[in-house]
Design an enzyme around this catalytic site. Structure first.
Site, PDB file in Angstrom:
ATOM      1  N   LYS A  18       0.842  -1.191   0.000  1.00 54.32           N
ATOM      2  CA  LYS A  18       0.000   0.000   0.000  1.00 54.32           C
ATOM      3  C   LYS A  18       0.879   1.243   0.000  1.00 54.32           C
ATOM      4  CE  LYS A  18      -4.565  -0.906   1.944  1.00 54.32           C
ATOM      5  NZ  LYS A  18      -5.483  -0.607   3.055  1.00 54.32           N
ATOM      6  N   GLU A  57     -20.216  -8.204   8.411  1.00 50.73           N
ATOM      7  CA  GLU A  57     -21.201  -7.515   9.234  1.00 50.73           C
ATOM      8  C   GLU A  57     -22.218  -8.474   9.830  1.00 50.73           C
ATOM      9  OE1 GLU A  57     -19.574  -4.776   6.093  1.00 50.73           O
ATOM     10  OE2 GLU A  57     -20.471  -6.785   6.086  1.00 50.73           O
ATOM     11  N   ARG A  62     -26.143  -4.732   5.511  1.00 47.59           N
ATOM     12  CA  ARG A  62     -25.718  -6.082   5.177  1.00 47.59           C
ATOM     13  C   ARG A  62     -25.979  -7.074   6.315  1.00 47.59           C
ATOM     14  NH1 ARG A  62     -19.856  -5.696   2.483  1.00 47.59           N
ATOM     15  NH2 ARG A  62     -20.807  -6.824   0.755  1.00 47.59           N
TER      16      ARG A  62
END
Length: 619
Positions: free
Chosen positions: A277, A360, A388
């Site tokens: 990253k 979730e 979700r």
């Protein structure tokens, strides 16, 4: 600049290896320049540059479908697919989206903003392709974080069973490249992707099975055993997936070679690449968490900028302190520790903290399990992600009235992230669930009061707050609050504005010092303060409800339902978001367009015959 030569993916086909390397660096420079100007998803996009260049060098977009999970790492893809000239508008009003979006470009295979959806999309596309007798490649790019999502893992199960041709690129930006098995491992990785090896293996299996089924079975089992040893029991084999990797995701030449070989293979293949990253930008490499999505900055002298004291930080501070008072408190997050303000909590109370990854549904049901055995779980979850876990909230939490607090972050319009992230449905779908209570604090002090009281009361409670900054309050502040009671902030002689949370400031601005207009902090959305509401209606006050939420099914709808049940018909106007999806842009502008700002409130009051002046002034 090499980038000047590239206006579509087809232009990459003619570029040399050296030109492609230069292009990658120019893409990085452009991404840094625009993110410095606009803010945006910087670190993840920098880490995927070589990957995206290699994909567009080998595959033929838009004929071949390249799917980016979440889509926040696809900035280089946007630049290379005809949006170079408008890339500077990313996440801005009227500009291009910060995620991939089907309606924006034929090169964007899916509209996305939530994680873990690309693999299910990919298998659906593969089935459609094969059913219609078409011939094109399907490539899904998914990060190691998104792969933790239950939807991604369930999709792998279907992909393994279907055995449709597709390539899954696992973009792993946290693990190092393993050197454990050295040259043998590299040899095996190269060997298994060669088409002649696959063809020979298929031919050999057929011959052995014909000649001697017993010998075939012995050889087949031996081969599978060797794979387990060589790949250290790689789990992807359990799904029936060919696995290649891990390989260097910044080796552009190597990636191009791999893609050229892999595209010829039948069945599903996973290519595991390792990337960094923030690659190529030292500050982003050193701190990819902050530079994942920074606000604007000086690219020559990049420094962290304080984003102010957010509602998320206020929540994090509150639960950190509250955990000292309530030993049964336990905080859960679905992979949003930093975003939900829980870094301090996770360090202070590590034994009472759970990160479920991008799951979730698991987070909600784990909270139910904790509550069933005596804990007081607080689930910190963005409004857009709570969608979700709706089934689990009903099935696992609400039916048995379990003591679970939902700390609903990013409620309302969120700005730059657009339609996929706007938290504008939670009131409508939560208030229909029996037993679920909903509250919305006006400030950090009220947030603390609601959290503490919710833990004392028990049962499922949702506390929603905006993506915004809020004034700090002193540590140890735990005011009491009368649950279910609204608060009169300003008395009115003829009309009252009923509002809460983020839109309360618009109500106060519209009322100004006008003696005819009062303001009520309608901080409890379920249960409503029916006593005060009935009193206002019986006295003949005109009412305006205002909310940063869909008008359909929201707070205003709840007020109308309650008044109808009372048999009362006051003069009332309901202001909320219309029945459309709001795109990215500034929050004040979208509130103005939606008709929920101070000017819209004044207009509604004027239509009811209330004397009004300019915003924030008396008549």
């Amino acid at each position: 600049m090499v980038l000047d030569k590239v206006n579509s993916p087809s232009d990459l086909k003619a570029l040399s290896e050296v030109e492609l390397l230069v292009l990658a660096e120019e893409l990085r420079s452009e991404i840094i320049r625009v993110c410095a100007q606009n803010g945006g998803h910087l670190a993840s996009s920098l880490g995927a540059v070589e990957l995206i260049v290699a994909l567009h060098k080998v595959f033929d977009s838009p004929r071949d479908r390249i799917l980016f999970d979440v889509g926040h790492q696809a900035y280089a893809h946007k630049i290379l697919t005809g949006r170079k000239g408008v890339f500077h508008t990313i996440r801005q009003e009227g500009g291009i989206s910060g995620f991939t979006k089907v309606s924006e470009s034929e090169h964007d295979a899916i509209t996305v903003g939530h994680a873990s959806t690309s693999l299910a999309n990919a298998i659906g596309m593969a089935i459609a392709r094969d059913t219609l007798g078409e011939d094109y490649q399907i490539v899904s790019v998914i990060g190691d974080g998104a792969l933790t999502g239950g939807m991604a893992l369930a999709a792998l199960n279907v992909i393994g069973e279907q055995q449709r041709k597709m390539l899954i690129v696992l973009n792993d930006n946290e693990m190092s490249i393993s050197e454990n098995v050295g040259a043998l491992n590299r040899f095996f990785k190269e060997l298994q992707i060669k088409k002649w090896v696959q063809d020979t293996e298929k031919w050999g299996r057929g011959v052995l099975e014909t000649i001697s089924p017993r010998l075939f079975n012995l050889v087949d089992r031996a081969k599978e055993a060797a794979k387990l040893v060589l790949h250290q029991e790689n789990p992807f084999y359990a799904w029936g997936l060919r696995y290649v990797g891990p390989v260097d995701g910044h080796n552009l030449k190597g990636l191009i070679h791999l893609f050229q070989e892999l595209k010829e293979l039948d069945g599903p293949t996973i290519l595991h690449i390792v990337t960094q990253k923030g690659k190529g930008y030292k500050v982003a490499e050193a701190d990819p968490i902050y530079w994942h999505g920074p606000p604007g900055f000086d690219p020559e002298k990049p420094e962290k900028v304080s984003k102010g004291y957010s509602w998320s930080a206020a929540f994090g501070d509150a639960v950190t302190e509250l955990a000292h008072l309530e030993p049964r408190l336990f905080v859960i997050t679905p992979a949003m520790r930093e975003g939900s303000g829980l870094v301090k909590y996770s360090q202070t109370h590590p034994s009472r903290y759970l990160d479920t990854g991008i799951c979730e549904d698991v987070a909600a049901t784990a909270a139910a399990g904790m509550a069933l055995r005596g804990l007081k779980p607080v689930l910190a979850i963005y409004s857009t992600f709570m969608q979700r876990a709706y089934d689990q909230i009903i099935h696992d939490i609400a039916i048995e009235k379990l003591d679970v607090v939902l700390a609903v972050d990013r409620a309302g319009i969120v700005g730059g992230d657009g339609a996929t992230h706007n938290g504008v449905f939670d009131i409508a779908y939560l208030r229909t669930v029996p037993g679920v209570q909903i509250a919305a604090p006006k400030d950090a002090l009220e947030l603390r009061a609601m959290l503490k009281k919710a833990l004392e009361l028990g049962g499922p409670v949702a506390i929603r707050y905006a993506r915004d900054n809020v004034e700090r309050v002193p540590e140890g502040s735990w005011p009491d609050i009368e649950w279910g009671r609204w608060e009169v902030l300003k008395e009115g002689g003829k009309a009252y504005i009923l509002s809460f949370g983020k839109t309360l400031k618009y109500a106060l601005e519209a009322a100004g010092d006008n003696p005819e207009v009062g303001v009520i902090n309608a901080r409890f959305l379920k249960p409503l303060d029916r006593e005060l509401l009935e009193k206002l209606a019986l006295k003949g006050y005109k009412l305006v409800t205002v909310e940063d939420h869909q008008k359909m099914g929201g707070f205003g709808s709840a007020v109308l339902e309650a008044l109808s049940e009372m048999g009362l018909k006051p003069d009332i106007r309901v202001l909320g978001l219309p029945d459309v999806f709001f795109d990215h842009g500034s929050i004040p502008r979208m509130h103005r367009e939606a008709g929920i700002d101070a000017a819209a409130i004044l207009e509604a009051l004027a239509q009811m015959g209330v004397r009004v002046g300019e915003v924030g002034t008396a008549d």
